[in-house]
Design a protein around this motif. Structure first.
Motif, PDB file in Angstrom:
ATOM      1  N   THR A  52       0.707  -1.207  -0.236  1.00  0.00           N
ATOM      2  CA  THR A  52      -0.440   0.108  -0.162  1.00  0.00           C
ATOM      3  C   THR A  52       1.324   1.031   0.359  1.00  0.00           C
ATOM      4  O   THR A  52       2.108   1.073   0.632  1.00  0.00           O
ATOM      5  CB  THR A  52      -0.568   0.025   1.163  1.00  0.00           C
ATOM      6  OG1 THR A  52      -0.318  -0.027   2.893  1.00  0.00           O
ATOM      7  CG2 THR A  52      -1.830  -1.329   1.243  1.00  0.00           C
ATOM      8  N   PHE A  53       0.067   2.044  -0.803  1.00  0.00           N
ATOM      9  CA  PHE A  53       0.798   3.613  -0.402  1.00  0.00           C
ATOM     10  C   PHE A  53       0.287   4.776   0.456  1.00  0.00           C
ATOM     11  O   PHE A  53      -0.613   4.454   0.321  1.00  0.00           O
ATOM     12  CB  PHE A  53       1.127   4.334  -1.852  1.00  0.00           C
ATOM     13  CG  PHE A  53       1.449   4.000  -3.160  1.00  0.00           C
ATOM     14  CD1 PHE A  53       2.951   3.506  -3.249  1.00  0.00           C
ATOM     15  CD2 PHE A  53       0.770   2.986  -3.989  1.00  0.00           C
ATOM     16  CE1 PHE A  53       2.974   3.364  -4.759  1.00  0.00           C
ATOM     17  CE2 PHE A  53       0.882   2.008  -5.090  1.00  0.00           C
ATOM     18  CZ  PHE A  53       2.512   2.400  -5.391  1.00  0.00           C
ATOM     19  N   SER A  54       1.264   5.396   1.374  1.00  0.00           N
ATOM     20  CA  SER A  54       0.198   6.197   1.873  1.00  0.00           C
ATOM     21  C   SER A  54      -0.703   7.245   0.951  1.00  0.00           C
ATOM     22  O   SER A  54       0.345   7.366  -0.481  1.00  0.00           O
ATOM     23  CB  SER A  54       1.674   7.253   2.424  1.00  0.00           C
ATOM     24  OG  SER A  54       1.590   8.038   1.518  1.00  0.00           O
ATOM     25  N   LEU A  55      -1.069   7.980   1.713  1.00  0.00           N
ATOM     26  CA  LEU A  55      -2.753   9.047   1.175  1.00  0.00           C
ATOM     27  C   LEU A  55      -2.053   9.981   0.052  1.00  0.00           C
ATOM     28  O   LEU A  55      -2.421   9.951  -0.830  1.00  0.00           O
ATOM     29  CB  LEU A  55      -3.288   9.236   1.908  1.00  0.00           C
ATOM     30  CG  LEU A  55      -4.739  10.244   1.783  1.00  0.00           C
ATOM     31  CD1 LEU A  55      -5.558   9.639   0.695  1.00  0.00           C
ATOM     32  CD2 LEU A  55      -5.295   9.820   2.598  1.00  0.00           C
ATOM     33  N   PRO A  56      -1.003  10.421   0.760  1.00  0.00           N
ATOM     34  CA  PRO A  56      -0.424  11.817  -0.230  1.00  0.00           C
ATOM     35  C   PRO A  56       0.483  10.814  -2.064  1.00  0.00           C
ATOM     36  O   PRO A  56       0.103  11.590  -2.286  1.00  0.00           O
ATOM     37  CB  PRO A  56       0.726  12.373   0.698  1.00  0.00           C
ATOM     38  CG  PRO A  56       0.645  12.126   2.251  1.00  0.00           C
ATOM     39  CD  PRO A  56      -0.922  11.169   1.826  1.00  0.00           C
ATOM     40  N   VAL A  57       1.084  10.052  -1.557  1.00  0.00           N
ATOM     41  CA  VAL A  57       1.567   9.494  -2.373  1.00  0.00           C
ATOM     42  C   VAL A  57       1.129   8.445  -3.616  1.00  0.00           C
ATOM     43  O   VAL A  57       0.717   8.743  -4.303  1.00  0.00           O
ATOM     44  CB  VAL A  57       3.370   8.143  -2.483  1.00  0.00           C
ATOM     45  CG1 VAL A  57       3.428   7.212  -2.686  1.00  0.00           C
ATOM     46  CG2 VAL A  57       3.851   8.951  -0.969  1.00  0.00           C
ATOM     47  N   ARG A  58      -0.189   8.478  -3.531  1.00  0.00           N
ATOM     48  CA  ARG A  58      -0.693   7.473  -3.915  1.00  0.00           C
ATOM     49  C   ARG A  58      -2.169   8.798  -4.592  1.00  0.00           C
ATOM     50  O   ARG A  58      -2.215   8.499  -6.006  1.00  0.00           O
ATOM     51  CB  ARG A  58      -2.338   6.538  -3.011  1.00  0.00           C
ATOM     52  CG  ARG A  58      -3.320   6.404  -3.647  1.00  0.00           C
ATOM     53  CD  ARG A  58      -4.402   5.660  -3.152  1.00  0.00           C
ATOM     54  NE  ARG A  58      -5.642   4.260  -3.827  1.00  0.00           N
ATOM     55  CZ  ARG A  58      -5.267   4.009  -3.875  1.00  0.00           C
ATOM     56  NH1 ARG A  58      -3.762   3.199  -4.016  1.00  0.00           N
ATOM     57  NH2 ARG A  58      -6.221   3.029  -5.036  1.00  0.00           N
ATOM     58  N   VAL A  59      -2.101   9.790  -3.829  1.00  0.00           N
ATOM     59  CA  VAL A  59      -3.098  11.158  -4.953  1.00  0.00           C
ATOM     60  C   VAL A  59      -1.861  11.085  -5.972  1.00  0.00           C
ATOM     61  O   VAL A  59      -2.638  11.336  -7.101  1.00  0.00           O
ATOM     62  CB  VAL A  59      -3.071  12.185  -3.679  1.00  0.00           C
ATOM     63  CG1 VAL A  59      -4.041  13.217  -4.961  1.00  0.00           C
ATOM     64  CG2 VAL A  59      -3.937  11.770  -2.840  1.00  0.00           C
ATOM     65  N   VAL A  60      -1.093  11.457  -5.836  1.00  0.00           N
ATOM     66  CA  VAL A  60       0.139  12.470  -6.730  1.00  0.00           C
ATOM     67  C   VAL A  60       0.479  10.914  -7.896  1.00  0.00           C
ATOM     68  O   VAL A  60       0.536  11.497  -8.993  1.00  0.00           O
ATOM     69  CB  VAL A  60       1.510  12.259  -6.203  1.00  0.00           C
ATOM     70  CG1 VAL A  60       2.700  12.614  -7.359  1.00  0.00           C
ATOM     71  CG2 VAL A  60       1.009  13.527  -5.020  1.00  0.00           C
ATOM     72  N   VAL A  61       1.224   9.899  -7.765  1.00  0.00           N
ATOM     73  CA  VAL A  61       0.676   8.227  -8.446  1.00  0.00           C
ATOM     74  C   VAL A  61      -0.531   8.804  -9.241  1.00  0.00           C
ATOM     75  O   VAL A  61      -0.430   8.576 -10.517  1.00  0.00           O
ATOM     76  CB  VAL A  61       1.086   7.279  -7.833  1.00  0.00           C
ATOM     77  CG1 VAL A  61       0.797   5.831  -8.736  1.00  0.00           C
ATOM     78  CG2 VAL A  61       2.102   6.958  -6.820  1.00  0.00           C
ATOM     79  N   ILE A  62      -2.438   8.887  -8.756  1.00  0.00           N
ATOM     80  CA  ILE A  62      -3.317   8.932  -9.875  1.00  0.00           C
ATOM     81  C   ILE A  62      -2.947   9.491 -10.512  1.00  0.00           C
ATOM     82  O   ILE A  62      -3.137   9.428 -11.879  1.00  0.00           O
ATOM     83  CB  ILE A  62      -4.581   8.506  -8.609  1.00  0.00           C
ATOM     84  CG1 ILE A  62      -4.573   6.994  -7.931  1.00  0.00           C
ATOM     85  CG2 ILE A  62      -5.188   9.077  -9.153  1.00  0.00           C
ATOM     86  CD1 ILE A  62      -5.317   7.001  -6.852  1.00  0.00           C
TER      87      ILE A  62
END
Length: 320
Positions: free
Chosen positions: A268-278
């Motif tokens: 799993t990614f951290s929430l900030p990283v996930r938003v950036v990746v998306i």
């Protein structure tokens, strides 16, 4: 943060990039604005070039136009609101506006996926049945297939949106994303969210895996056919005609498959990283694709080169 106890929220709050310091709002908004300009100018350029140049009125370039249109539309649907958040501190999106944005976000994503399947079919017929290509894959055929690729997702997405719309919304109205998507919106619902997720997930997998399966099959057969060509020059020339399509397909599917596989294996990614990746895998291909069309496609590249030299000659003659 905004909270409410009523079941019908009037507005949603776009959180954007979680944890971003206000001192970076200006640079981020400028970066997103530049990204939107690149997407808009690049894809409009492709549409205009293909439209104005009769020699490019071929099935392959018509597909490119449809892809460019989805990229342009996706950037237009998603970026202005998040730019407004960081530029003008305008984080509010209306209740109905959020559902409209969600509809177009997921519709355009599914449309793009099916168009990539049409593009794979184009290369499959061109390589495996070159003598019958002009008969089997005409501009009319492409227009019909691309039309179906638009109509199908836009039709069933109405049901997905209406299904999510029936949910009662309570407590938080914060969209933890840079735009309204299905997960970030329905997670705020208080009803039978699991049933809503199941339907949306099933159609999302259908939109992703059916085209991806056909793309993999098509290029596997293409590679087998190419390896049977006797001359190395012929193999290179044949594969070069597929290079733009392979790059475009890779940019679209690889990040999405990586995210799904990461979730399956428990990474799993951290929430900030996930938003950036998306945001990166959603918008970067829309900015890069026009470059691929121009510099990895022989006909467009030659057409641009000729026009460039014509303009240079005109300038020289005027100077004389």
């Amino acid at each position: 943060m905004f909270y409410t106890n009523i079941t019908r929220i009037k507005d949603f709050f776009i959180l954007g990039f979680p944890g971003l310091s206000p001192e970076y709002y200006g640079p981020v908004s400028a970066l997103l604005f530049m990204l939107y300009l690149i997407i808009a100018v690049g894809n409009l350029f492709i549409l205009v070039v293909v439209k104005c140049e009769i020699s490019l009125h071929k099935p392959t370039y018509l597909i490119f136009c449809h892809l460019a249109l989805t990229d342009l539309a996706f950037g237009t649907v998603t970026l202005p609101k998040i730019i407004s958040k960081y530029w003008f501190n305008d984080s509010i999106i209306s209740f109905y506006g959020c559902f409209v944005q969600m509809y177009f976000v997921h519709s355009l994503g599914a449309i793009h996926s099916f168009l990539l399947m049409v593009m794979a079919l184009d290369r499959f017929i061109a390589v495996c049945a070159p003598l019958r290509y002009t008969v089997l894959f005409t501009n009319t055929t492409v227009s019909v297939l691309c039309g179906i690729s638009w109509i199908m997702p836009m039709s069933w997405m109405v049901g997905i949106v209406l299904d999510a719309f029936t949910l009662p919304f309570c407590d938080s109205n914060i969209i933890v994303q840079c735009y309204c998507d299905h997960i970030s919106l329905t997670v705020l619902g208080c009803g039978n969210v699991q049933a809503v997720w199941a339907l949306a997930f099933g159609l999302a997998m259908f939109s992703l895996l059916l085209p991806l399966g056909f793309v993999i099959f098509s290029y596997f057969v293409i590679i087998v056919v190419v390896t049977r060509i006797s001359s190395s020059e012929g193999r290179i020339r044949t594969m070069s005609t597929c290079t733009p399509q392979l790059l475009i397909t890779f940019l679209y599917y690889m990040p999405r498959c990586f995210m799904y596989m990461a979730n399956i294996v428990g990474f799993t990614f951290s929430l900030p990283v996930r938003v950036v990746v998306i945001m990166v895998y959603s918008l970067l291909p829309a900015a890069v694709n026009p470059i691929i069309y121009c510099f990895k496609t022989k006909d467009i590249k030659e057409n641009l080169r000729k026009k460039f030299f014509i303009e240079v000659n005109k300038i020289h003659k005027a100077a004389e």
